[in-house]
Design a protein around this motif. Sequence first.
Motif, short mmCIF file in Angstrom:
data_model
loop_
_atom_site.label_atom_id
_atom_site.label_comp_id
_atom_site.label_asym_id
_atom_site.label_seq_id
_atom_site.Cartn_x
_atom_site.Cartn_y
_atom_site.Cartn_z
N TYR A 86 0.81 -1.21 0.00
CA TYR A 86 0.00 0.00 0.00
C TYR A 86 0.85 1.27 0.00
CZ TYR A 86 -3.47 -3.51 0.58
OH TYR A 86 -4.26 -4.62 0.36
N ARG A 87 2.17 1.12 0.08
CA ARG A 87 3.05 2.27 -0.12
C ARG A 87 3.03 2.70 -1.58
NH1 ARG A 87 3.77 2.77 5.34
NH2 ARG A 87 5.02 1.11 6.24
N ARG A 88 2.62 1.80 -2.44
CA ARG A 88 2.64 2.04 -3.89
C ARG A 88 1.52 2.96 -4.34
NH1 ARG A 88 0.01 -2.29 -7.07
NH2 ARG A 88 -0.08 -1.58 -9.23
N PHE A 89 0.46 3.04 -3.54
CA PHE A 89 -0.72 3.79 -3.95
C PHE A 89 -0.70 5.22 -3.40
CE2 PHE A 89 -2.14 -0.69 -3.77
CZ PHE A 89 -2.45 -0.84 -5.12
N GLY A 90 -1.34 6.11 -4.13
CA GLY A 90 -1.45 7.49 -3.70
C GLY A 90 -1.45 8.42 -4.89
N VAL A 91 -1.95 9.62 -4.67
CA VAL A 91 -2.02 10.61 -5.74
C VAL A 91 -0.63 10.92 -6.27
CG1 VAL A 91 -2.70 12.96 -6.35
CG2 VAL A 91 -4.13 11.61 -4.80
N GLY A 92 -0.46 10.85 -7.57
CA GLY A 92 0.81 11.16 -8.19
C GLY A 92 1.81 10.02 -8.22
N LEU A 93 1.43 8.84 -7.71
CA LEU A 93 2.36 7.71 -7.67
C LEU A 93 2.13 6.73 -8.81
CD1 LEU A 93 2.53 6.98 -3.83
CD2 LEU A 93 4.10 8.29 -5.25
N ALA A 94 1.25 7.03 -9.73
CA ALA A 94 1.03 6.27 -10.97
C ALA A 94 0.30 4.95 -10.76
CB ALA A 94 2.34 6.03 -11.70
N ALA A 95 0.11 4.51 -9.53
CA ALA A 95 -0.63 3.27 -9.30
C ALA A 95 -2.12 3.60 -9.17
CB ALA A 95 -0.14 2.59 -8.03
N PRO A 96 -2.97 2.77 -9.76
CA PRO A 96 -4.41 3.10 -9.85
C PRO A 96 -5.17 2.79 -8.57
CG PRO A 96 -3.98 1.00 -10.88
CD PRO A 96 -2.65 1.50 -10.42
N MET A 97 -5.36 3.78 -7.73
CA MET A 97 -6.07 3.57 -6.47
C MET A 97 -7.57 3.78 -6.62
SD MET A 97 -5.13 5.16 -2.77
CE MET A 97 -5.68 4.34 -1.27
N ASN A 98 -7.99 4.57 -7.61
CA ASN A 98 -9.41 4.84 -7.78
C ASN A 98 -10.07 3.75 -8.60
OD1 ASN A 98 -8.18 7.91 -7.57
ND2 ASN A 98 -10.13 7.63 -6.54
N PHE A 100 -12.36 2.51 -11.07
CA PHE A 100 -13.20 2.73 -12.24
C PHE A 100 -12.56 2.03 -13.43
CE2 PHE A 100 -10.19 6.24 -12.42
CZ PHE A 100 -9.94 6.45 -13.76
N PHE A 101 -13.33 1.90 -14.50
CA PHE A 101 -12.80 1.30 -15.72
C PHE A 101 -12.83 2.33 -16.83
CE2 PHE A 101 -17.31 0.70 -16.23
CZ PHE A 101 -17.57 0.58 -17.58
N ALA A 102 -11.94 2.17 -17.78
CA ALA A 102 -11.86 3.11 -18.90
C ALA A 102 -10.97 2.51 -19.97
CB ALA A 102 -11.30 4.45 -18.45
N GLU A 103 -11.08 3.05 -21.16
CA GLU A 103 -10.28 2.59 -22.29
C GLU A 103 -8.97 3.36 -22.35
OE1 GLU A 103 -10.72 1.82 -27.12
OE2 GLU A 103 -12.11 3.18 -26.09
N ALA A 104 -7.86 2.63 -22.47
CA ALA A 104 -6.53 3.23 -22.67
C ALA A 104 -6.23 4.29 -21.62
CB ALA A 104 -6.42 3.82 -24.08
N ASN A 105 -6.60 4.02 -20.38
CA ASN A 105 -6.43 4.99 -19.30
C ASN A 105 -5.63 4.35 -18.18
OD1 ASN A 105 -6.70 6.81 -17.18
ND2 ASN A 105 -8.80 7.36 -17.72
N ARG A 106 -4.40 4.77 -18.00
CA ARG A 106 -3.52 4.16 -17.01
C ARG A 106 -3.83 4.62 -15.59
NH1 ARG A 106 0.42 1.31 -19.42
NH2 ARG A 106 0.83 1.70 -21.63
N SER A 107 -4.78 5.52 -15.41
CA SER A 107 -5.18 5.90 -14.07
C SER A 107 -6.38 5.08 -13.58
CB SER A 107 -5.51 7.40 -14.00
OG SER A 107 -6.70 7.70 -14.72
N SER A 108 -6.87 4.17 -14.42
CA SER A 108 -8.02 3.35 -14.05
C SER A 108 -7.57 2.02 -13.47
CB SER A 108 -8.92 3.11 -15.27
OG SER A 108 -8.20 2.45 -16.29
N ALA A 109 -8.35 1.49 -12.51
CA ALA A 109 -8.03 0.19 -11.93
C ALA A 109 -8.23 -0.93 -12.94
CB ALA A 109 -8.89 -0.05 -10.70
N VAL A 110 -9.24 -0.78 -13.80
CA VAL A 110 -9.46 -1.73 -14.89
C VAL A 110 -9.32 -0.96 -16.20
CG1 VAL A 110 -11.06 -3.30 -16.02
CG2 VAL A 110 -10.96 -3.22 -13.52
N ARG A 111 -8.32 -1.34 -16.96
CA ARG A 111 -8.05 -0.64 -18.23
C ARG A 111 -8.39 -1.57 -19.38
NH1 ARG A 111 -3.19 0.59 -21.79
NH2 ARG A 111 -2.25 -1.27 -20.89
N ILE A 112 -9.07 -1.03 -20.38
CA ILE A 112 -9.29 -1.77 -21.62
C ILE A 112 -8.24 -1.28 -22.60
CG2 ILE A 112 -10.87 -2.29 -23.51
CD1 ILE A 112 -12.28 -0.97 -20.26
N PRO A 113 -7.25 -2.11 -22.95
CA PRO A 113 -6.18 -1.64 -23.83
C PRO A 113 -6.72 -1.09 -25.14
CG PRO A 113 -5.60 -3.75 -22.85
CD PRO A 113 -7.05 -3.49 -22.51
N GLY A 114 -6.15 0.00 -25.58
CA GLY A 114 -6.60 0.62 -26.80
C GLY A 114 -5.84 0.17 -28.03
#
Length: 232
Positions: free
Chosen positions: A78-90, A92-106
Motif C-alpha cells: 500500500y506504499r505504492r498507492f497514492g495521488v501522483g504515484l502512478a498506481a491506480p487507487m481509484n 473505475f474502468f476506462a479505455e486506454a487509461n492508465r489511471s483506471s483500476a481496470v483498463r481496456i487496452p486501446g
Amino acid sequence: HNVALRAGKTVTFMPKPMVGAPGNGMHFHQYFIDRNGKSLFYGNKYASLSGNAIHYIGGLLKHTAAMMAFCCPTTNSYRRFGVGLAAPMNLFFAEANRSSAVRIPGYSKNPEEQRVEYRLPDALCNPYIAIAVQLLAGLDGISKKTDPTKEGFGPFDVNNYELPPEERAKIKSAPASLEAAVEALAKDSSFLTAGKVFPKQIIDTWIELKMAEVNEIKKRPHPYEFELYYDF
C-alpha cells in the motif's frame, strides 16, 4: 531469487522498496475464448466489449476491496498507492487509461484478443491465488449481471490524477492499507466460497495471518520516526 543468489546478489519483489522511486505492480490481462479461439469479451458495448465483459468488470470492481487482501497482501503493497504515484487507487474502468483500476487496452481491438486489464495486484501476491480470486469475482459479476456503471465505477475517460480534489473524491477508492483490505475480506468472501473453490477455513486463516502481520508492524517504530522524533 535463485539467479540472483548464483550471482552473489539478492532480489526483492516488494512493490515499494525505495522512497521516491516508482513502485511496481503486476497487471493481469484476462478474457474468455470460445472453441474457435475468439474472445468472448469482444462485442458492441463500451470500448468494443461484450455484455459479459462489462459484467465481469463489474464483479472485479465490486469485490476489489476484499480481493486486495490476496492481490496486494503485504503492508508494503500500500506504499505504492497514492495521488501522483502512478498506481491506480481509484476504482473505475476506462479505455486506454492508465489511471483506471481496470483498463481496456486501446492498442488491440481484434475479436481474438479483446481483453480487460486489472492493474491493482503486485508481485508479492501468490499468482495462483490472485488469478483465482479475480476469476471468481468476475464470474460473480457475470452471474449477477453486475453493472459497473450503475455501481458508480465509470467508465471515466479522464486522467483522475489531473482532477481537482473535490472531483477525485467522487470516485470510489481501493483500500489504503492491508488492514482495511483484510477487514473488507471478512465482510465480503461469499464470492470466493461459492462452489467450494475457497474453503471458509482458508479465508479465516488468511485473515488471521494477515492481521498478525499488521499488528506486528504496528508494534514497531518506523525508521523515519527516528528522523522525525528521536532528537526532537
